[in-house]
Design an enzyme around this catalytic site. Structure first.
Site, PDB file in Angstrom:
ATOM      1  CG  ASN A  62      -0.472  -0.349   2.495  1.00  0.00           C
ATOM      2  OD1 ASN A  62       0.487  -1.093   2.608  1.00  0.00           O
ATOM      3  ND2 ASN A  62      -1.069   0.211   3.531  1.00  0.00           N
ATOM      4  CD  GLU A  64      -1.493   4.548   4.529  1.00  0.00           C
ATOM      5  OE1 GLU A  64      -1.037   5.405   5.307  1.00  0.00           O
ATOM      6  OE2 GLU A  64      -2.154   3.560   4.910  1.00  0.00           O
ATOM      7  CB  CYS A  73      -5.336  -1.371  -1.822  1.00  0.00           C
ATOM      8  SG  CYS A  73      -6.660  -0.661  -0.843  1.00  0.00           S
ATOM      9  CD  GLU A  75      -5.359  -5.999  -1.399  1.00  0.00           C
ATOM     10  OE1 GLU A  75      -4.807  -4.886  -1.282  1.00  0.00           O
ATOM     11  OE2 GLU A  75      -6.136  -6.469  -0.570  1.00  0.00           O
ATOM     12  CB  CYS A 115      -8.731  -4.809  -3.583  1.00  0.00           C
ATOM     13  SG  CYS A 115      -7.576  -3.501  -3.144  1.00  0.00           S
TER      14      CYS A 115
HETATM   15  N1  THU Z   1      -5.319  -1.606   2.426  1.00  0.00           N
HETATM   16  C1  THU Z   1      -4.778  -2.401   1.460  1.00  0.00           C
HETATM   17  O1  THU Z   1      -3.640  -2.183   1.022  1.00  0.00           O
HETATM   18  N2  THU Z   1      -5.530  -3.422   0.988  1.00  0.00           N
HETATM   19  C2  THU Z   1      -6.797  -3.700   1.400  1.00  0.00           C
HETATM   20  O2  THU Z   1      -7.426  -4.607   0.867  1.00  0.00           O
HETATM   21  C3  THU Z   1      -7.398  -2.947   2.482  1.00  0.00           C
HETATM   22  C4  THU Z   1      -6.618  -1.803   3.005  1.00  0.00           C
HETATM   23  C5  THU Z   1      -4.532  -0.468   2.928  1.00  0.00           C
HETATM   24  C6  THU Z   1      -5.120   0.871   2.612  1.00  0.00           C
HETATM   25  C7  THU Z   1      -4.499   1.735   3.675  1.00  0.00           C
HETATM   26  O3  THU Z   1      -3.212   2.159   3.221  1.00  0.00           O
HETATM   27  C8  THU Z   1      -4.307   0.790   4.850  1.00  0.00           C
HETATM   28  O4  THU Z   1      -4.434  -0.516   4.328  1.00  0.00           O
HETATM   29  C9  THU Z   1      -5.308   0.978   5.971  1.00  0.00           C
HETATM   30  O5  THU Z   1      -6.590   0.923   5.524  1.00  0.00           O
END
Ligand code: THU
Length: 156
Positions: A62, A64, A73, A75, A115
């Site tokens: 992920n 951000e 995300c 995925e 995702c």
């Molecule tokens: N996140 C993912 O990378 N994949 C997911 O399926 C759910 C959430 C990340 C988004 C954000 O950076 C962190 O997890 C907290 O929500």
């Protein structure tokens, strides 16, 4: 009128030792990818690894952003990398994990709805693939990733 029952094929493992070597190796790549996540706002690191038909591994984590909706995300980072560079190669297996305080979470992380929609389109483009969601105390293996999002939107 008739009632339809949708079935999902999912295998539950109690611990990581129950995975075969191929699955275990990909899980470790996903854990490594999660370690490189950029997640200063949530402090939640997610990693994803795709094993491709030629045994190449594509990973994502992920990413951000201070403008929160711009975050991506794990995925979607992995699947976009596949789409940008390797879409001629089918996906044999996908693993998703998360870290809390730099350690694999006890429970599985379940991919967000967005995702799942992205996975469904990749599966439609180039064939579906099994998906492993792994935590320390529980691992779920879905034989088909589309099972996570029944009746997903398709523009056809
Ligand atoms: N996140 C993912 O990378 N994949 C997911 O399926 C759910 C959430 C990340 C988004 C954000 O950076 C962190 O997890 C907290 O929500």
């Amino acid at each position: 009128m008739k009632e339809l029952i949708l079935k999902i094929a999912v295998t539950e493992f109690d611990n990581l030792n129950e995975l075969n070597s191929l699955e275990y190796e990909l899980l470790n790549k996903a854990i490594k990818a999660a370690g490189n996540a950029y997640s200063p706002y949530s402090n939640f690191k997610v990693g994803s690894a795709l094993l491709l038909h030629d045994n190449r591994v594509v990973t994502g984590n992920n990413q951000e952003n201070a403008a929160f909706p711009a975050g991506i995300c794990a995925e979607q980072v992995a699947l976009s990398n596949w789409g940008a560079n390797f879409s001629h190669l089918s996906i044999k297996l996908m693993v998703v994990v998360a870290l809390k305080n730099e350690k694999l979470t006890d429970e599985v992380i379940t991919p967000c709805g967005e995702c799942r929609q992205v996975m469904a389109e990749v599966a439609m483009r180039n064939g579906d693939f099994p998906l492993i969601l792994a935590g320390k105390n529980r691992i779920l293996k879905f034989e088909k990733s589309v099972d996570l999002l029944p009746l997903s939107f398709m523009n056809k």
